[in-house]
Design a protein around this motif. Structure first.
Motif, PDB file in Angstrom:
ATOM      1  N   UNK A 171       0.851  -1.189   0.000  1.00 36.97           N
ATOM      2  CA  UNK A 171       0.000   0.000   0.000  1.00 36.97           C
ATOM      3  C   UNK A 171       0.890   1.243   0.000  1.00 36.97           C
ATOM      4  N   UNK A 172       0.656   2.218  -0.892  1.00 33.50           N
ATOM      5  CA  UNK A 172       1.508   3.415  -0.927  1.00 33.50           C
ATOM      6  C   UNK A 172       1.482   4.159   0.409  1.00 33.50           C
ATOM      7  N   UNK A 173       2.675   4.625   0.822  1.00 30.55           N
ATOM      8  CA  UNK A 173       2.800   5.310   2.098  1.00 30.55           C
ATOM      9  C   UNK A 173       3.749   6.488   1.943  1.00 30.55           C
ATOM     10  N   UNK A 174       3.435   7.580   2.671  1.00 33.44           N
ATOM     11  CA  UNK A 174       4.276   8.766   2.682  1.00 33.44           C
ATOM     12  C   UNK A 174       5.278   8.678   3.834  1.00 33.44           C
ATOM     13  N   UNK A 175       6.519   9.102   3.633  1.00 32.41           N
ATOM     14  CA  UNK A 175       7.487   9.095   4.737  1.00 32.41           C
ATOM     15  C   UNK A 175       7.214  10.226   5.720  1.00 32.41           C
ATOM     16  N   UNK A 176       7.638  10.025   6.952  1.00 34.43           N
ATOM     17  CA  UNK A 176       7.539  11.065   7.981  1.00 34.43           C
ATOM     18  C   UNK A 176       8.665  12.078   7.782  1.00 34.43           C
ATOM     19  N   UNK A 177       8.317  13.357   7.663  1.00 35.92           N
ATOM     20  CA  UNK A 177       9.336  14.373   7.382  1.00 35.92           C
ATOM     21  C   UNK A 177      10.363  14.490   8.502  1.00 35.92           C
ATOM     22  N   UNK A 178       9.910  14.451   9.762  1.00 34.15           N
ATOM     23  CA  UNK A 178      10.835  14.651  10.879  1.00 34.15           C
ATOM     24  C   UNK A 178      11.729  13.435  11.110  1.00 34.15           C
ATOM     25  N   UNK A 179      11.334  12.263  10.646  1.00 32.31           N
ATOM     26  CA  UNK A 179      12.109  11.046  10.888  1.00 32.31           C
ATOM     27  C   UNK A 179      12.869  10.578   9.654  1.00 32.31           C
ATOM     28  N   UNK A 191      -0.770   8.356  -7.430  1.00 29.26           N
ATOM     29  CA  UNK A 191       0.369   8.985  -6.748  1.00 29.26           C
ATOM     30  C   UNK A 191       1.689   8.590  -7.401  1.00 29.26           C
ATOM     31  N   UNK A 192       2.697   9.447  -7.211  1.00 32.86           N
ATOM     32  CA  UNK A 192       4.026   9.188  -7.762  1.00 32.86           C
ATOM     33  C   UNK A 192       4.802   8.319  -6.772  1.00 32.86           C
ATOM     34  N   UNK A 193       4.839   7.022  -7.040  1.00 32.60           N
ATOM     35  CA  UNK A 193       5.605   6.085  -6.220  1.00 32.60           C
ATOM     36  C   UNK A 193       6.896   5.718  -6.936  1.00 32.60           C
ATOM     37  N   UNK A 194       7.712   4.910  -6.254  1.00 31.10           N
ATOM     38  CA  UNK A 194       8.961   4.460  -6.870  1.00 31.10           C
ATOM     39  C   UNK A 194       8.665   3.666  -8.141  1.00 31.10           C
ATOM     40  N   UNK A 195       7.630   2.856  -8.105  1.00 30.85           N
ATOM     41  CA  UNK A 195       7.286   2.031  -9.272  1.00 30.85           C
ATOM     42  C   UNK A 195       6.829   2.885 -10.448  1.00 30.85           C
ATOM     43  N   UNK A 196       5.879   3.809 -10.224  1.00 28.93           N
ATOM     44  CA  UNK A 196       5.379   4.642 -11.321  1.00 28.93           C
ATOM     45  C   UNK A 196       6.459   5.591 -11.835  1.00 28.93           C
ATOM     46  N   UNK A 197       7.317   6.084 -10.941  1.00 29.78           N
ATOM     47  CA  UNK A 197       8.413   6.955 -11.387  1.00 29.78           C
ATOM     48  C   UNK A 197       9.375   6.194 -12.288  1.00 29.78           C
ATOM     49  N   UNK A 198       9.692   4.946 -11.935  1.00 31.68           N
ATOM     50  CA  UNK A 198      10.613   4.159 -12.772  1.00 31.68           C
ATOM     51  C   UNK A 198      10.009   3.885 -14.150  1.00 31.68           C
ATOM     52  N   UNK A 199       8.707   3.556 -14.208  1.00 30.06           N
ATOM     53  CA  UNK A 199       8.081   3.298 -15.506  1.00 30.06           C
ATOM     54  C   UNK A 199       8.105   4.549 -16.386  1.00 30.06           C
ATOM     55  N   UNK A 200       7.869   5.715 -15.798  1.00 28.67           N
ATOM     56  CA  UNK A 200       7.925   6.963 -16.567  1.00 28.67           C
ATOM     57  C   UNK A 200       9.348   7.255 -17.037  1.00 28.67           C
ATOM     58  N   UNK A 201      10.346   7.016 -16.173  1.00 33.45           N
ATOM     59  CA  UNK A 201      11.735   7.217 -16.572  1.00 33.45           C
ATOM     60  C   UNK A 201      12.128   6.261 -17.692  1.00 33.45           C
ATOM     61  N   UNK A 202      11.679   5.036 -17.605  1.00 36.31           N
ATOM     62  CA  UNK A 202      11.997   4.045 -18.638  1.00 36.31           C
ATOM     63  C   UNK A 202      11.424   4.462 -19.992  1.00 36.31           C
ATOM     64  N   UNK A 203      10.180   4.964 -19.999  1.00 34.47           N
ATOM     65  CA  UNK A 203       9.566   5.396 -21.259  1.00 34.47           C
ATOM     66  C   UNK A 203      10.256   6.647 -21.806  1.00 34.47           C
ATOM     67  N   UNK A 204      10.601   7.593 -20.930  1.00 40.84           N
ATOM     68  CA  UNK A 204      11.253   8.823 -21.391  1.00 40.84           C
ATOM     69  C   UNK A 204      12.630   8.543 -21.983  1.00 40.84           C
ATOM     70  N   UNK A 205      13.412   7.666 -21.366  1.00 43.77           N
ATOM     71  CA  UNK A 205      14.738   7.335 -21.899  1.00 43.77           C
ATOM     72  C   UNK A 205      14.633   6.595 -23.231  1.00 43.77           C
ATOM     73  N   UNK A 206      13.604   5.730 -23.369  1.00 45.45           N
ATOM     74  CA  UNK A 206      13.435   5.007 -24.630  1.00 45.45           C
ATOM     75  C   UNK A 206      13.059   5.959 -25.767  1.00 45.45           C
ATOM     76  N   UNK A 236       8.839  -0.439  -3.522  1.00 46.08           N
ATOM     77  CA  UNK A 236       8.245   0.207  -4.692  1.00 46.08           C
ATOM     78  C   UNK A 236       6.991   1.010  -4.361  1.00 46.08           C
ATOM     79  N   UNK A 237       6.428   0.842  -3.154  1.00 48.13           N
ATOM     80  CA  UNK A 237       5.211   1.572  -2.773  1.00 48.13           C
ATOM     81  C   UNK A 237       5.516   2.912  -2.111  1.00 48.13           C
ATOM     82  N   UNK A 238       6.789   3.286  -1.999  1.00 48.78           N
ATOM     83  CA  UNK A 238       7.146   4.557  -1.370  1.00 48.78           C
ATOM     84  C   UNK A 238       6.681   5.724  -2.244  1.00 48.78           C
ATOM     85  N   UNK A 239       5.965   6.689  -1.652  1.00 54.60           N
ATOM     86  CA  UNK A 239       5.477   7.865  -2.370  1.00 54.60           C
ATOM     87  C   UNK A 239       6.566   8.925  -2.376  1.00 54.60           C
TER      88      UNK A 239
END
Length: 492
Positions: free
Chosen positions: A1-9, A203-218, A234-237
């Motif tokens: 499940x996508x999760x946001x990191x805690x800013x202070x931690x 949301x922009x997660x590690x997985x969706x960001x990688x797929x977009x980077x892969x398409x842009x480089x191609x 891969x669920x990190x937002x």
């Protein structure tokens, strides 16, 4: 499940090497660090706070590289984000990746570059719950281990429990297009952090960001990025969704106009005769004058005033900042010198001398002022190291940086010689004045002589230490020696 990191931690360390002594410079790497930090710490969409994002720009040695990485890794509790951009070197016989620093020698990577195994061990020792490693360098795919038929063997992953994104496979080089503000891979990644996921509502997660980077480089016919993640990496937002704009207040309905009462209908209605019906005639002005099209005045184009380049404003600001802190340091050294002189006069003459109170006040007051200014300078230095301060050399750019460094070195040598000569002449004059006078006047001359000698001695030590840092030999080669640079169009 996508999760946001805690800013202070959460913590992030952005490491980039843009200046080299024996390798081509990469000016775009410095822009990568600045804009990536701004996107990650944006108040509305960033996932980190500004104080928890550290920048390490062009570390001189491998010791500084690993020391800053270890310090940040031990502070992270929720998310640890590690980013590196620069030249990547590959071992001639083994599949070993080396990350370069400023004094890296490509002929001796084992002694002058950072082994990726050392980076892996520091990241694994961090107490962070989630870890993300981003490598933008040549042969960065070696960090993922051996690959066969496009798949990654889980037993050979270089960083366990961490999501790893690399800009190229293990046998490909990364690119830094000439004239571009950022490197190719990091430029696309920054665009995603600014604008969010390309899929609406996702949301922009590690997985969706990688797929977009892969398409842009191609689409640009550049090396294909690689991804390896374990557990829920891969669920990190990577980007917060900005709050939606407030909805406008509802518009109250307009009151209905009262309906007019219907007119009574008379049946049958009388029809007027044709002779009594009025004939509508055109106005006389329309008959006499032809129709002329209306001419509308055309507004003149806006005048564009030439704007002064921002580089002059930034350069003046950097010079004023350096001059202000230099003046503050001189005041600190002068106050400390007079404090030492006052204490020396008190110890040499005792409390029976009438000037005992003034000498003691000078010692205590000078020491207190020097301590306060010293604390201010120390905190300012820590803040600049954490956020990456901007000096006049960095504002001028690589083309003028060597000239500015040589001018500054010449000034340091002149000041050091002046301090040495003045310090050598001062004791003779002070001794003569002390032996020829007696009483409070002699004590005042002694305190002043000691203060002047301390001041010029500190100036000589400061100039000498700075020159030592700039001239110390690195692997048998002087750091200021000019080395021929090759074409920096390809990032290696």
């Amino acid at each position: 499940m996508p999760a946001l990191p805690e800013r202070d931690l959460s913590r992030a360390v952005l490491i980039g090497t843009s200046q080299f002594d024996r390798l081509p410079d990469l000016p775009a790497v410095r822009n990568n660090l600045t804009e990536l930090s701004r996107s990650l710490t944006d108040p509305s969409s960033g996932i980190l706070s500004e104080d928890n994002c550290s920048i390490v720009d062009s570390p001189e040695t491998t010791v500084r590289f690993l020391r800053r990485l270890r310090s940040v890794a031990m502070q992270a509790e929720d998310l640890l984000l590690v980013y590196y951009a620069g030249h990547g070197l590959r071992h001639e016989t083994r599949d070993q990746l080396y990350l370069t620093v400023q004094d890296t020698d490509p002929e001796e990577p084992e002694a002058t570059a950072v082994r990726f195994e050392s980076v892996r061990e520091l990241i694994e020792s961090s107490p962070a719950r989630t870890r993300l490693l981003i490598l933008d360098c040549c042969y960065s795919g070696l960090a993922l281990g051996a690959m066969s038929s496009g798949a990654i063997d889980p037993r050979e992953v270089a960083v366990g429990g961490t999501a790893v994104i690399t800009s190229s496979p293990r046998n490909k080089i990364s690119h830094s297009p000439p004239g571009q503000q950022f490197t190719a891979f990091t430029g696309e990644f920054i665009s995603l952090l600014r604008n969010g996921s390309r899929i609406p509502g996702e949301p922009l997660t590690v997985r969706t960001a990688f797929l977009s980077l892969q398409a842009a480089m191609a689409m640009r016919d550049l090396p294909e990025p690689k991804l390896k993640n374990t557990d829920t990496g891969s669920d990190l937002i990577l980007r917060r969704s900005p709050p939606p704009p407030p909805a406008p207040p509802p518009t109250p309905p307009a009151p209905e106009a009262p309906k007019a009462a219907p007119k009574p209908v008379v049946w049958p209605q009388p029809r007027p005769s044709p002779e009594l019906m009025p004939v509508r005639q055109a106005p006389l002005i329309d008959v006499l004058l032809p129709t002329v099209p209306t001419l509308r005045p055309v507004a003149p184009p806006p005048v564009q005033h030439a704007q002064r380049p921002k580089i002059f404003k930034r350069l003046i600001g950097a010079l004023l900042a350096d001059s202000g802190w230099l003046l503050l340091w001189v005041v600190c050294a002068l106050a400390a010198s007079y404090g030492i002189g006052g204490f020396v006069a008190v110890l040499a003459n005792g409390s029976s001398v009438p000037s005992f109170g003034s000498d003691l006040g000078t010692g205590i007051g000078g020491t207190a002022v020097a301590a306060v200014i010293g604390i201010v300078l120390w905190k300012r230095s820590l803040r600049l190291r954490r956020r990456g301060g901007q000096s006049p050399e960095r504002v001028l750019g690589p083309s003028f940086e060597r000239i500015f460094a040589k001018v500054r070195t010449s000034v340091l040598i002149a000041v050091a010689v002046l301090c040495a000569l003045t310090g050598a002449i001062g004791p003779t004059a002070g001794t003569t004045a002390t032996t020829s006078n007696t009483g409070p006047q002699s004590l005042s001359t002694l305190a002043t002589t000691v203060a002047v000698e301390c001041f010029f001695a500190w100036g000589l030590l400061a100039c000498g230490y700075t020159l030592y840092r700039r001239w110390r030999p690195r692997n048998g080669v002087v750091a200021l020696a000019d080395t021929p640079l090759t074409d920096p169009q390809v990032q290696s």
